[in-house]
Design an enzyme around this catalytic site. Structure first.
Site, PDB file in Angstrom:
ATOM      1  N   ARG A 151      -8.143  11.056   5.377  1.00 19.38           N
ATOM      2  CA  ARG A 151      -7.935   9.931   4.471  1.00 19.38           C
ATOM      3  C   ARG A 151      -8.250   8.623   5.187  1.00 19.38           C
ATOM      4  O   ARG A 151      -9.282   8.018   4.991  1.00 19.38           O
ATOM      5  CB  ARG A 151      -6.494   9.952   3.938  1.00 19.38           C
ATOM      6  CG  ARG A 151      -6.291   9.107   2.662  1.00 19.38           C
ATOM      7  CD  ARG A 151      -6.050   7.629   2.928  1.00 19.38           C
ATOM      8  NE  ARG A 151      -4.849   7.367   3.691  1.00 19.38           N
ATOM      9  CZ  ARG A 151      -4.541   6.146   4.156  1.00 19.38           C
ATOM     10  NH1 ARG A 151      -5.348   5.117   3.940  1.00 19.38           N
ATOM     11  NH2 ARG A 151      -3.434   5.967   4.875  1.00 19.38           N
ATOM     12  N   ASP A 152      -7.383   8.195   6.104  1.00 23.25           N
ATOM     13  CA  ASP A 152      -7.612   6.934   6.808  1.00 23.25           C
ATOM     14  C   ASP A 152      -8.810   7.043   7.740  1.00 23.25           C
ATOM     15  O   ASP A 152      -9.581   6.096   7.905  1.00 23.25           O
ATOM     16  CB  ASP A 152      -6.357   6.556   7.602  1.00 23.25           C
ATOM     17  CG  ASP A 152      -6.140   5.053   7.660  1.00 23.25           C
ATOM     18  OD1 ASP A 152      -7.074   4.312   7.336  1.00 23.25           O
ATOM     19  OD2 ASP A 152      -5.035   4.619   8.024  1.00 23.25           O
ATOM     20  N   HIS A 171       2.925   4.061  11.558  1.00 23.80           N
ATOM     21  CA  HIS A 171       1.484   4.222  11.330  1.00 23.80           C
ATOM     22  C   HIS A 171       0.764   3.080  12.051  1.00 23.80           C
ATOM     23  O   HIS A 171       0.803   1.938  11.607  1.00 23.80           O
ATOM     24  CB  HIS A 171       1.216   4.186   9.823  1.00 23.80           C
ATOM     25  CG  HIS A 171      -0.219   4.318   9.427  1.00 23.80           C
ATOM     26  ND1 HIS A 171      -0.740   5.478   8.893  1.00 23.80           N
ATOM     27  CD2 HIS A 171      -1.243   3.431   9.454  1.00 23.80           C
ATOM     28  CE1 HIS A 171      -2.016   5.298   8.603  1.00 23.80           C
ATOM     29  NE2 HIS A 171      -2.348   4.049   8.931  1.00 23.80           N
ATOM     30  N   GLU A 230       3.036  -1.052   2.901  1.00 27.61           N
ATOM     31  CA  GLU A 230       1.796  -1.651   3.392  1.00 27.61           C
ATOM     32  C   GLU A 230       2.038  -3.061   3.939  1.00 27.61           C
ATOM     33  O   GLU A 230       2.746  -3.858   3.341  1.00 27.61           O
ATOM     34  CB  GLU A 230       0.755  -1.706   2.263  1.00 27.61           C
ATOM     35  CG  GLU A 230      -0.609  -2.169   2.737  1.00 27.61           C
ATOM     36  CD  GLU A 230      -1.611  -2.313   1.602  1.00 27.61           C
ATOM     37  OE1 GLU A 230      -2.809  -2.411   1.878  1.00 27.61           O
ATOM     38  OE2 GLU A 230      -1.185  -2.322   0.434  1.00 27.61           O
ATOM     39  N   THR A 256      -0.512  -2.331   9.534  1.00 27.44           N
ATOM     40  CA  THR A 256      -1.750  -2.248   8.756  1.00 27.44           C
ATOM     41  C   THR A 256      -2.911  -2.983   9.409  1.00 27.44           C
ATOM     42  O   THR A 256      -4.057  -2.510   9.393  1.00 27.44           O
ATOM     43  CB  THR A 256      -1.519  -2.796   7.333  1.00 27.44           C
ATOM     44  OG1 THR A 256      -0.439  -2.070   6.747  1.00 27.44           O
ATOM     45  CG2 THR A 256      -2.754  -2.654   6.464  1.00 27.44           C
ATOM     46  N   TYR A 314       4.779   4.318   1.611  1.00 25.20           N
ATOM     47  CA  TYR A 314       4.114   3.431   2.563  1.00 25.20           C
ATOM     48  C   TYR A 314       4.516   1.987   2.270  1.00 25.20           C
ATOM     49  O   TYR A 314       4.322   1.497   1.152  1.00 25.20           O
ATOM     50  CB  TYR A 314       2.595   3.508   2.393  1.00 25.20           C
ATOM     51  CG  TYR A 314       1.858   4.500   3.265  1.00 25.20           C
ATOM     52  CD1 TYR A 314       1.807   4.345   4.648  1.00 25.20           C
ATOM     53  CD2 TYR A 314       1.149   5.548   2.688  1.00 25.20           C
ATOM     54  CE1 TYR A 314       1.094   5.238   5.442  1.00 25.20           C
ATOM     55  CE2 TYR A 314       0.427   6.443   3.462  1.00 25.20           C
ATOM     56  CZ  TYR A 314       0.399   6.283   4.842  1.00 25.20           C
ATOM     57  OH  TYR A 314      -0.317   7.156   5.614  1.00 25.20           O
TER      58      TYR A 314
END
Length: 507
Positions: A6-7, A197, A136, A169, A134
């Protein structure tokens, strides 16, 4: 959690084919034993839907369906339906973790945003999906609008959320900030599960991931080879090594498969792994300095806990100007070759000479170098090349102009030929016939060998057979340049002949 599919696919220029995604998923879940993988973003394309559905069908059959996660959005249930119809069981719902994102991108108040999230969580739960959330831009939010973050968390802490995921992010945090902010979240909400993350904009993704785990964060996100948006995400291999060695964590991940998976993803993505990238870089388990190889021979003085065998690799010892005899010995051991000290000294000298002409002398080159040194370097130097010029022009025959020394006297000659080497040999033949009144042998065979795995700068071994008055002579030359190797073989042949002639005269 691995988010390569995905990322990682958000890396500029990277787009995995459907079969490549299926292959990577299998490698991650079954070879590496990754606990969770994020495979897609909902509603991206029809092709993405077909891939996600096929992957979920495979995962269901193999007992992995609870390990599959898909990114979803606040879109009045459209993402929920997309994910549910794929067959997935877990949605990673994207919401806004900073006041700026909520105010300027969504143009909503925090309360309006909370209501949207709660409605989406309720719908997801009704169709049997588990929800991770998430936040963000959380790293900006916790720094510049912590009251917003805490308002959001206070409103959602009792919802059916499995994990609250804290993304850096824009990759703005350093390890001290990560420690501070993750600790604040853990202390304020001790009963909730958090993931971290990291993004790598300051090359701190692995360090920040390490810092996050020190606070008791229960999950971390990474990608194979550090693929991801902009500078990428925390690289899986580095994070695993840090977790195992510095955090003393048990992950269940199979370390000795990481190099294999890295190489496959490298080929699928087209993004080359840097030679000095920790764990998986081509040169990170290669000792170049001779003192290091010597230390390894003396109780492994230059080893650390990152033993190459852990990661499906082996330690190598580079051959070049700085390698020295210790590196030569290590390479000979791996090849099962034994040489006396004097021979090793001569081989080392030859390696240094050759390394001045090419980028790297490889272990595959070594048998050729040994053969060249041991067979021919004891030949007396009666004949020497003083200099030569080879000219090659389109539409014209190559021309060779040479000067050689025979028993201390200099001779010059020139000739054309059907190729550069042919012109060189004809020029020498002229000198021997016209100036020395000697017979010049005829060439009977010419072979070129390149060591396995050779590139355009590979060493070239040229083996030439000659007929001299009914006697067959075979000589070889070794160089990064094929012409130079052929010339070496030719001069060695002339020295053998001079030796024979001098022996006849003396007897």
């Amino acid at each position: 959690m691995d988010t390569t599919l995905r990322d990682g696919e958000q890396t500029s220029g990277v787009s995995f084919a459907r079969q490549e995604k299926l292959s990577i998923a299998r490698l991650l879940l079954e070879d590496l034993k990754i606990p969770r993988i994020e495979i897609a973003s909902a509603r991206v394309s029809t092709g993405e839907y077909e891939m996600a559905k096929q992957l979920c069908e495979w995962a269901e059959k193999r007992g992995h369906i609870d390990k599959i996660e898909i990114l979803g959005f606040l879109d009045k249930g459209a993402s929920i339906e997309w994910i549910r119809s794929c067959g997935a069981k877990v949605m990673n719902l994207l919401c806004k973790g900073s006041e700026k994102h909520c105010t300027f991108q969504l143009q909503k108040t925090v309360q309006e945003h909370v209501e949207d999230i709660k409605q989406t969580i309720k719908k997801a739960k009704e169709v049997g999906l588990k929800i991770n959330l998430y936040l963000e831009d959380w790293s900006n939010g916790i720094q510049h609008s912590p009251q917003y973050v805490f308002h959001l968390m206070d409103a959602l802490k009792n919802e059916a959320v499995e994990r609250f995921m804290l993304p850096d992010t824009l990759g703005i945090l350093n390890p001290l900030q990560t420690l501070k902010f993750c600790r604040a979240m853990r202390r304020r909400y001790p009963d909730l599960r958090f993931d971290f993350h990291a993004h790598n904009d300051y090359d701190l993704a692995t360090a920040n991931t390490f810092a996050a785990t020190l606070t008791g964060i229960q999950g971390v996100h990474c990608t194979v080879n550090g693929l991801g948006e902009r500078a990428g995400n925390a690289p899986l291999t580095s994070v695993v090594a840090v977790l195992h060695d510095h955090v003393k964590a048990t992950t269940g991940i199979t370390e000795n498969m990481v190099n294999k998976v890295s190489r496959i993803v490298e080929s699928y993505s087209g993004i080359r792994v840097a030679a000095n990238k920790p764990i998986i870089g081509e040169s990170v388990f290669t000792q170049c300095a001779g003192v290091h190889a010597d230390g390894d021979n003396k109780n492994n003085l230059y080893y650390n806990d990152l033993l190459p065998e852990r990661f499906g690799r082996k330690r190598e010892y580079a051959l070049g100007k700085t390698s020295g005899r210790a590196n030569i010995r290590k390479n000979l051991e791996s090849l099962g070759i034994e040489l006396d000290d004097e021979s090793i000294k001569r081989v080392t000298q030859r390696v240094v000479e050759l390394s001045d002409k090419k980028e790297m002398v490889t272990p595959e080159d070594l048998p050729y170098i040994i053969s060249d040194v041991l067979k021919h370097e004891t030949i007396a130097q009666h004949v020497k090349v003083i200099n030569y010029t080879l000219n090659l022009s389109q539409g014209l025959k190559p021309v060779a102009i040479i000067a050689i020394e025979v028993n201390g006297k200099t001779y010059e000659g020139a000739s054309t030929g059907d190729g550069q080497y042919d012109a060189f040999v004809k020029a020498i033949r002229k000198i021997y016939k016209e100036q020395l009144g000697r017979t010049f042998p005829s060439l009977t065979n010419y072979t070129v060998n390149i060591p396995p795995g050779g590139h355009t700068d590979a060493l070239v071994q040229t083996v030439i057979s000659w007929d001299y008055n009914g006697n067959i002579l075979k000589t070889q030359g070794l160089d990064a340049d094929q012409m130079e190797a052929a010339i070496q073989a030719t001069i060695k042949m002339l020295n053998l002949i001079e030796d024979k002639e001098l022996n006849i005269q003396n007897n």
